[in-house]
Motif scaffolding. Structure first.
Motif, mmCIF file in Angstrom:
data_model
loop_
_atom_site.group_PDB
_atom_site.id
_atom_site.type_symbol
_atom_site.label_atom_id
_atom_site.label_comp_id
_atom_site.label_asym_id
_atom_site.label_seq_id
_atom_site.Cartn_x
_atom_site.Cartn_y
_atom_site.Cartn_z
ATOM 1 N N LEU A 76 45.764 36.067 35.316
ATOM 2 C CA LEU A 76 46.059 37.115 34.347
ATOM 3 C C LEU A 76 46.909 38.216 34.987
ATOM 4 O O LEU A 76 47.923 38.621 34.429
ATOM 5 C CB LEU A 76 44.768 37.709 33.790
ATOM 6 N N VAL A 77 46.510 38.672 36.162
ATOM 7 C CA VAL A 77 47.250 39.753 36.828
ATOM 8 C C VAL A 77 48.620 39.261 37.268
ATOM 9 O O VAL A 77 49.615 39.972 37.106
ATOM 10 C CB VAL A 77 46.434 40.316 38.014
ATOM 11 N N ALA A 78 48.705 38.055 37.795
ATOM 12 C CA ALA A 78 49.994 37.506 38.240
ATOM 13 C C ALA A 78 50.978 37.379 37.080
ATOM 14 O O ALA A 78 52.199 37.462 37.290
ATOM 15 C CB ALA A 78 49.786 36.151 38.910
ATOM 16 N N GLY A 79 50.469 37.213 35.875
ATOM 17 C CA GLY A 79 51.324 37.067 34.707
ATOM 18 C C GLY A 79 51.788 38.376 34.094
ATOM 19 O O GLY A 79 52.590 38.378 33.158
ATOM 20 N N ARG A 80 51.296 39.484 34.607
ATOM 21 C CA ARG A 80 51.689 40.787 34.050
ATOM 22 C C ARG A 80 53.077 41.155 34.569
ATOM 23 O O ARG A 80 53.298 41.200 35.781
ATOM 24 C CB ARG A 80 50.687 41.882 34.455
ATOM 25 N N PRO A 81 54.025 41.442 33.684
ATOM 26 C CA PRO A 81 55.401 41.715 34.120
ATOM 27 C C PRO A 81 55.577 43.053 34.834
ATOM 28 O O PRO A 81 56.526 43.223 35.592
ATOM 29 C CB PRO A 81 56.200 41.696 32.815
ATOM 30 N N GLU A 82 54.657 43.986 34.653
ATOM 31 C CA GLU A 82 54.816 45.311 35.241
ATOM 32 C C GLU A 82 54.327 45.395 36.692
ATOM 33 O O GLU A 82 54.479 46.427 37.343
ATOM 34 C CB GLU A 82 54.123 46.378 34.386
ATOM 35 N N VAL A 83 53.753 44.312 37.213
ATOM 36 C CA VAL A 83 53.284 44.295 38.599
ATOM 37 C C VAL A 83 53.714 43.016 39.300
ATOM 38 O O VAL A 83 53.934 41.982 38.656
ATOM 39 C CB VAL A 83 51.738 44.428 38.699
ATOM 40 N N ASP A 84 53.836 43.106 40.608
ATOM 41 C CA ASP A 84 54.023 41.927 41.451
ATOM 42 C C ASP A 84 52.754 41.748 42.261
ATOM 43 O O ASP A 84 52.298 42.690 42.931
ATOM 44 C CB ASP A 84 55.203 42.103 42.407
ATOM 45 N N LEU A 85 52.182 40.559 42.195
ATOM 46 C CA LEU A 85 50.978 40.256 42.962
ATOM 47 C C LEU A 85 51.413 39.892 44.377
ATOM 48 O O LEU A 85 52.028 38.856 44.593
ATOM 49 C CB LEU A 85 50.197 39.119 42.309
ATOM 50 N N LEU A 86 51.124 40.764 45.347
ATOM 51 C CA LEU A 86 51.518 40.540 46.729
ATOM 52 C C LEU A 86 50.563 39.593 47.444
ATOM 53 O O LEU A 86 50.992 38.753 48.235
ATOM 54 C CB LEU A 86 51.602 41.866 47.482
ATOM 55 N N SER A 87 49.264 39.737 47.177
ATOM 56 C CA SER A 87 48.286 38.834 47.782
ATOM 57 C C SER A 87 47.001 38.856 46.968
ATOM 58 O O SER A 87 46.718 39.817 46.243
ATOM 59 C CB SER A 87 47.989 39.219 49.232
ATOM 60 N N ALA A 88 46.260 37.771 47.103
ATOM 61 C CA ALA A 88 44.955 37.652 46.450
ATOM 62 C C ALA A 88 44.003 37.005 47.449
ATOM 63 O O ALA A 88 44.306 35.941 47.988
ATOM 64 C CB ALA A 88 45.053 36.817 45.185
ATOM 65 N N GLN A 89 42.893 37.663 47.699
ATOM 66 C CA GLN A 89 41.891 37.137 48.628
ATOM 67 C C GLN A 89 40.606 36.863 47.858
ATOM 68 O O GLN A 89 40.006 37.780 47.299
ATOM 69 C CB GLN A 89 41.619 38.143 49.749
#
Length: 110
Positions: A76-89
């Protein structure tokens, strides 16, 4: 009972103030909580305008369900156009794990 945690490091788009940052991060936090029934909060980079760390936690009867929920939150977060997901742990704690395992997973506290 299993506890799953997710740490999302985000780069925000055109944000030039902490007020603007809140207007981007707050709806993401609210949607994650509403859609997936997780505990979620902005948990790091609080004083930086264009960065945010969002922490997610879920409790479930089995590890597979924890992983599925956390993966859905990440998508969900990765698909948001207003943010770039740098990492997920991701981290799933077993019943025999203790709080020290969480501290080892996130040594910087967030």
């Amino acid at each position: 009972m299993f506890v799953g945690t997710l740490r999302l490091d985000l780069l925000l788009g055109d944000v030039h103030s902490l007020k603007a940052k809140r207007s981007v991060v707050r709806p993401i936090v609210a949607e994650l909580a509403r859609k997936f029934g997780v505990s979620v909060a902005e948990a790091g980079a609080l004083d930086l305008h264009r960065r945010a760390v969002v922490g997610v936690a879920v409790v479930a009867a089995d590890a597979r369900h924890c992983r599925e929920v956390l993966e859905s939150c990440e998508r969900l977060v990765a698909g948001r156009p207003e943010v770039d997901l740098l990492s997920a742990q991701h981290r799933v704690l077993r019943p025999e794990d203790d709080l020290a395992a969480v501290e080892d997973a996130y040594p910087d506290g967030g």
